[in-house]
Design a protein around this motif. Structure first.
Motif, mmCIF file in Angstrom:
data_model
loop_
_atom_site.group_PDB
_atom_site.id
_atom_site.type_symbol
_atom_site.label_atom_id
_atom_site.label_comp_id
_atom_site.label_asym_id
_atom_site.label_seq_id
_atom_site.Cartn_x
_atom_site.Cartn_y
_atom_site.Cartn_z
ATOM 1 N N LEU B 94 0.824 -1.211 0.000
ATOM 2 C CA LEU B 94 0.000 0.000 0.000
ATOM 3 C C LEU B 94 0.858 1.262 0.000
ATOM 4 O O LEU B 94 0.492 2.272 -0.578
ATOM 5 N N ASP B 95 1.990 1.165 0.634
ATOM 6 C CA ASP B 95 2.753 2.387 0.842
ATOM 7 C C ASP B 95 4.216 2.034 1.128
ATOM 8 O O ASP B 95 4.493 1.042 1.808
ATOM 9 N N ILE B 96 5.117 2.858 0.581
ATOM 10 C CA ILE B 96 6.535 2.727 0.958
ATOM 11 C C ILE B 96 7.001 4.107 1.403
ATOM 12 O O ILE B 96 6.801 5.101 0.686
ATOM 13 N N VAL B 97 7.582 4.156 2.571
ATOM 14 C CA VAL B 97 8.122 5.433 3.066
ATOM 15 C C VAL B 97 9.618 5.250 3.282
ATOM 16 O O VAL B 97 10.043 4.276 3.907
ATOM 17 N N VAL B 98 10.383 6.175 2.712
ATOM 18 C CA VAL B 98 11.837 6.134 2.921
ATOM 19 C C VAL B 98 12.232 7.424 3.631
ATOM 20 O O VAL B 98 11.934 8.516 3.148
ATOM 21 N N THR B 99 12.823 7.264 4.790
ATOM 22 C CA THR B 99 13.260 8.452 5.541
ATOM 23 C C THR B 99 14.782 8.448 5.594
ATOM 24 O O THR B 99 15.391 7.378 5.678
ATOM 25 N N ASN B 100 15.366 9.646 5.531
ATOM 26 C CA ASN B 100 16.826 9.676 5.619
ATOM 27 C C ASN B 100 17.297 10.628 6.710
ATOM 28 O O ASN B 100 16.492 11.334 7.334
ATOM 29 N N TYR B 101 18.581 10.606 6.936
ATOM 30 C CA TYR B 101 19.144 11.374 8.055
ATOM 31 C C TYR B 101 18.989 12.877 7.862
ATOM 32 O O TYR B 101 19.078 13.655 8.798
ATOM 33 N N GLN B 102 18.743 13.298 6.591
ATOM 34 C CA GLN B 102 18.580 14.727 6.336
ATOM 35 C C GLN B 102 17.115 15.154 6.445
ATOM 36 O O GLN B 102 16.776 16.284 6.126
ATOM 37 N N ASN B 103 16.312 14.211 6.880
ATOM 38 C CA ASN B 103 14.875 14.443 7.002
ATOM 39 C C ASN B 103 14.216 14.762 5.652
ATOM 40 O O ASN B 103 13.244 15.501 5.566
ATOM 41 N N GLU B 104 14.820 14.257 4.585
ATOM 42 C CA GLU B 104 14.183 14.331 3.265
ATOM 43 C C GLU B 104 13.456 13.010 3.088
ATOM 44 O O GLU B 104 14.043 12.012 2.688
ATOM 45 N N ASN B 105 12.211 13.038 3.405
ATOM 46 C CA ASN B 105 11.468 11.780 3.419
ATOM 47 C C ASN B 105 10.541 11.693 2.216
ATOM 48 O O ASN B 105 9.965 12.701 1.796
ATOM 49 N N ILE B 106 10.423 10.481 1.686
ATOM 50 C CA ILE B 106 9.502 10.316 0.553
ATOM 51 C C ILE B 106 8.499 9.207 0.877
ATOM 52 O O ILE B 106 8.796 8.272 1.612
ATOM 53 N N GLU B 107 7.327 9.412 0.327
ATOM 54 C CA GLU B 107 6.281 8.400 0.493
ATOM 55 C C GLU B 107 5.741 8.058 -0.892
ATOM 56 O O GLU B 107 5.364 8.960 -1.647
ATOM 57 N N VAL B 108 5.729 6.785 -1.216
ATOM 58 C CA VAL B 108 5.260 6.353 -2.538
ATOM 59 C C VAL B 108 4.073 5.413 -2.364
ATOM 60 O O VAL B 108 4.167 4.421 -1.642
ATOM 61 N N LYS B 109 2.973 5.796 -3.002
ATOM 62 C CA LYS B 109 1.803 4.914 -3.021
ATOM 63 C C LYS B 109 1.564 4.487 -4.466
ATOM 64 O O LYS B 109 2.317 4.858 -5.357
ATOM 65 N N HIS B 110 0.482 3.772 -4.672
ATOM 66 C CA HIS B 110 0.229 3.276 -6.030
ATOM 67 C C HIS B 110 -0.057 4.401 -7.022
ATOM 68 O O HIS B 110 0.410 4.375 -8.148
ATOM 69 N N ASN B 111 -0.799 5.385 -6.589
ATOM 70 C CA ASN B 111 -1.171 6.438 -7.534
ATOM 71 C C ASN B 111 -0.613 7.797 -7.136
ATOM 72 O O ASN B 111 -1.065 8.819 -7.640
ATOM 73 N N SER B 112 0.310 7.797 -6.217
ATOM 74 C CA SER B 112 0.865 9.089 -5.807
ATOM 75 C C SER B 112 2.206 8.910 -5.107
ATOM 76 O O SER B 112 2.551 7.806 -4.684
ATOM 77 N N TRP B 113 2.910 10.011 -5.027
ATOM 78 C CA TRP B 113 4.131 10.046 -4.217
ATOM 79 C C TRP B 113 4.325 11.468 -3.737
ATOM 80 O O TRP B 113 3.793 12.410 -4.325
ATOM 81 N N LYS B 114 5.046 11.623 -2.664
ATOM 82 C CA LYS B 114 5.285 12.977 -2.156
ATOM 83 C C LYS B 114 6.562 13.003 -1.316
ATOM 84 O O LYS B 114 7.056 11.962 -0.888
ATOM 85 N N MET B 115 7.030 14.238 -1.141
ATOM 86 C CA MET B 115 8.183 14.434 -0.271
ATOM 87 C C MET B 115 7.689 15.179 0.961
ATOM 88 O O MET B 115 6.842 16.070 0.844
ATOM 89 N N PHE B 116 8.170 14.821 2.117
ATOM 90 C CA PHE B 116 7.739 15.518 3.337
ATOM 91 C C PHE B 116 8.875 15.513 4.354
ATOM 92 O O PHE B 116 9.837 14.747 4.232
ATOM 93 N N ASN B 117 8.740 16.389 5.326
ATOM 94 C CA ASN B 117 9.823 16.527 6.311
ATOM 95 C C ASN B 117 9.474 15.967 7.683
ATOM 96 O O ASN B 117 10.312 15.365 8.343
ATOM 97 N N LYS B 118 8.255 16.163 8.078
ATOM 98 C CA LYS B 118 7.887 15.780 9.442
ATOM 99 C C LYS B 118 7.342 14.357 9.481
ATOM 100 O O LYS B 118 6.394 14.022 8.767
ATOM 101 N N LEU B 119 7.958 13.556 10.348
ATOM 102 C CA LEU B 119 7.502 12.166 10.491
ATOM 103 C C LEU B 119 6.417 12.095 11.559
ATOM 104 O O LEU B 119 6.512 12.755 12.597
ATOM 105 N N ASN B 120 5.426 11.298 11.292
ATOM 106 C CA ASN B 120 4.381 11.150 12.312
ATOM 107 C C ASN B 120 4.788 10.092 13.344
ATOM 108 O O ASN B 120 5.780 9.371 13.187
ATOM 109 N N GLU B 121 3.979 10.025 14.389
ATOM 110 C CA GLU B 121 4.261 9.139 15.526
ATOM 111 C C GLU B 121 4.344 7.677 15.089
ATOM 112 O O GLU B 121 5.178 6.908 15.568
#
Lengths: 292, 355
Positions: B94-121
């Motif tokens: 359903l979803d792949i999230v890759v987070t890195n030490y620079q807080n450049e995080n990406i989330e890839v879903k089937h029909n979308s992807w995005k970049m975000f900084n803040k990680l949720n709980e």
């Protein structure tokens, strides 16, 4: 459109050209044929020809000349009944080929629209001066994208691609280019509108982060052009029949799959004229600004 | 005998022994199958979870291996492209999230992807030093997910984490399918258990009932009865022995009866002779008795006569004495009237007592 080659789809067309009592030769230019290997293309073409020959009792010979001039000269000299070449090769030889052409077809990657619209995309904060010595991306085998982009640069900044960009990178899809642009791995790109819409749908951040410098008219053929020579009515009729009645559909579909195309569409003369006009304008500007 | 056997075959399932054996078989087999199903289901669940874990780990490893250079160069575009290609090939992710030490995080879903900084709980709680996973409902994805977190370590740095969210639809679907299969199987096995229990109970009960019935009839004296059991097992042997025993008993009984009859006849004859003898003896005895009685009577009479004579002798003596006294009184001259009357009176009294 030098690179995009609709070699294969033309095969089905070719079949119709040749009747048992008429020995016809079809020529395919397979050099730089998209991502498909030349071997696969030749095999698919042979299968389509064979299937259609069996169904229509035609005698067809396919040839794959290595030199584009041989194909064009063969078409002019009536050696070949049908040829399949890149769009840019056709446009470059428009004056010689257009008067001899009867009907033209192309492979479309989209069923909703026949021809592609190109968009020049950069990051929102990008400045044209910051482009210098940087990277631009185009679709692989799509010379027409370069022509469209360079035309914009000539028109707006009076300089060509080589002036602004150090590196040109070919990509297989528009969405890949936009991802690279998103993460600043490239600095500008030319994408199809279809690819742009798809990417924006996937990530709305793209629309906020990028700006579109120019959007073209929907005049660009997706993959190659197949041209039938005037006087070859039977060829056109058979080709149309083949599309409408789906003769040897499985074989035709295999060709579409090789090229990742969705449909075979007729390329209208008016659109061809617009494409030729754009090319003419480009040549003029190139001649003018490169001399400077 | 035949009707009795038919009656047993018709009503054997009403007997206690049949019910006990039937219930024992069916309950035992059912309990065994239920326990087996429970254990199998648990194992199957674990296998599915292990498969998901293995798939997620393999996928995370493939991302790290394929994107190793991109990670070193912090080329998130390559990782996005790779994740998109993965998503195209794996509909159950359903979803792949890759987070890195620079807080450049990406989330890839089937029909979308995005970049975000803040990680949720949800993501931060899963970022441990070792790979971990959990199954839970993800409100963001609005689905039950298998959340796998994999720490990415590149030479010299802790680069980040890969979070893979597998849909549990397949898992639940597989479990549902498993439950359905087991339910159907259990139903079939239960029916088969009932059938097998019925057949086995019948096989055991019927011969016992037949033997019991035969024993009852033997007890009632019918030694011609036989247990109609044809089997090649211990019960068959038992029935054979039982029938043999009855046969011997019957034979013995017949012999005994014959002997009794003979003895009875002999006794009757003896009785008859004895009766005659007794009658003769009785007659003789009776005659002897009569004789004895007669003799006794005569003896008694003699004795009585003796006694009477004895009794008479006394007053006679007294009378004699009275008469002598009269004589002597007369001789002595003492005889007077008074004396005479007195003696007469005494003599009369004695006479009266003797009559």
């Amino acid at each position: 459109m030098q690179s995009r080659y609709a070699v294969i789809f033309l095969l089905s067309f070719v079949l119709s050209v040749v009747y048992a009592d008429e020995h016809k030769i079809i020529a395919f230019y397979t050099k730089n044929v998209a991502r498909a290997s030349e071997k696969d293309v030749k095999l698919a073409i042979s299968q389509v020809l064979q299937a259609n020959t069996m169904e229509t009792d035609l005698i067809v010979n396919e040839v794959f000349p290595k030199n584009i001039d041989d194909i064009i000269n063969g078409f002019i000299s009536k050696k070949y009944a049908i040829i399949t070449i890149n769009a840019v090769d056709f446009i470059a030889n428009y004056d010689r080929l257009a008067p001899l052409s009867s009907k033209i077809w192309t492979l479309s990657k989209n069923q909703n629209h026949k021809y592609s619209t190109y968009m020049i995309v950069v990051r929102k904060k990008a400045d044209i001066n910051s482009f210098r010595f940087k990277t631009v991306a185009f679709l692989r085998f799509s010379k027409m994208q370069e022509i469209f982009f360079e035309s914009y640069l000539f028109e707006k900044y009076h300089h060509g691609i080589d002036y602004f960009f150090k590196k040109k990178i070919p990509f297989d899809s528009s969405s890949k280019m936009l991802i690279k642009l998103f993460f600043s791995k490239i600095d500008a790109c030319v994408v199809s509108k279809e690819g742009w819409d798809l990417s924006v749908e996937m990530n709305p951040q793209i629309k906020e982060k990028f700006k579109v410098l120019k959007v073209s008219k929907a005049i660009f053929p997706d993959i190659g052009l197949t041209i039938s020579r005037k006087g070859e009515k039977k060829v056109s009729q058979l080709y149309n029949k083949m599309i409408q009645k789906r003769i040897s559909i499985a074989k035709v579909n295999s060709i579409l799959m090789i090229y990742k195309a969705r449909a075979i569409v007729e390329y209208k003369e008016e659109t061809l004229k617009e494409l030729f006009a754009l090319y003419q304008k480009y040549l003029k500007m190139k001649k003018k600004y490169e001399k400077q | 005998m035949k009707s009795s056997s038919q009656k047993i075959e018709k009503n054997f399932f009403l007997t206690k022994i049949f019910r006990r054996i039937f219930l024992s078989f069916s309950i035992s087999i059912t309990v065994l199958i239920l326990v087996y199903s429970y254990v199998t289901t648990g194992m199957e669940k674990n296998v599915h979870i292990e498969v998901l874990h293995s798939k997620a780990m393999t996928l995370a490893n493939s991302i790290v291996i394929s994107c190793n250079n991109a990670m070193l160069k912090d080329d998130m575009s390559f990782i996005v492209e790779y994740c998109i290609s993965i998503m195209k090939k794996n509909s159950d992710i359903l979803d792949i999230v890759v987070t890195n030490y620079q807080n450049e995080n990406i989330e890839v879903k089937h029909n979308s992807w995005k970049m975000f900084n803040k990680l949720n709980e949800d993501l931060t709680s899963m970022q441990k030093s070792k790979e971990i996973f959990k199954m839970h409902f993800n409100s963001k994805l609005n689905a039950n997910v298998f959340h796998y977190s994999y720490p990415v370590r590149l030479p010299g740095i802790k680069w980040g984490y890969i979070h893979i969210f597998y849909s549990l639809k397949g898992y639940y679907s597989a479990l549902e399918s498993l439950y359905k299969s087991i339910a159907v199987l259990l139903g079939l096995i239960f029916l088969a258990t009932l059938l097998v229990s019925y057949i086995m109970s019948r096989e055991i009960t019927l011969p016992i009932l037949k033997l019991t019935k035969s024993a009852d009839m033997v007890e009632q004296g019918n030694l011609q009865v036989r247990a109609d059991i044809q089997r090649n097992d211990e019960i068959g042997d038992f029935a054979k022995n039982f029938n043999g025993m009855i046969e011997k008993l019957e034979k013995s009984h017949f012999e005994l009866e014959k002997q009794v009859k003979e003895r009875t006849k002999e006794l009757e004859e003896l009785n008859s002779i004895l009766d005659e003898k007794i009658k003769v003896a009785i007659k003789e005895n009776s005659q002897k008795e009569q004789m004895l009685i007669q003799q006794s009577r005569l003896a008694a009479m003699g004795e009585m006569i003796g006694n009477i004579a004895h009794q008479w002798r006394q007053p006679l003596n007294t009378l004699s004495l009275i008469m002598q006294n009269i004589y002597y009184s007369y001789e002595s001259g003492d005889l007077d009237r008074e004396y005479l009357e007195h003696s007469m009176d005494k003599g009369q009294k004695l006479t009266q007592s003797m009559s």
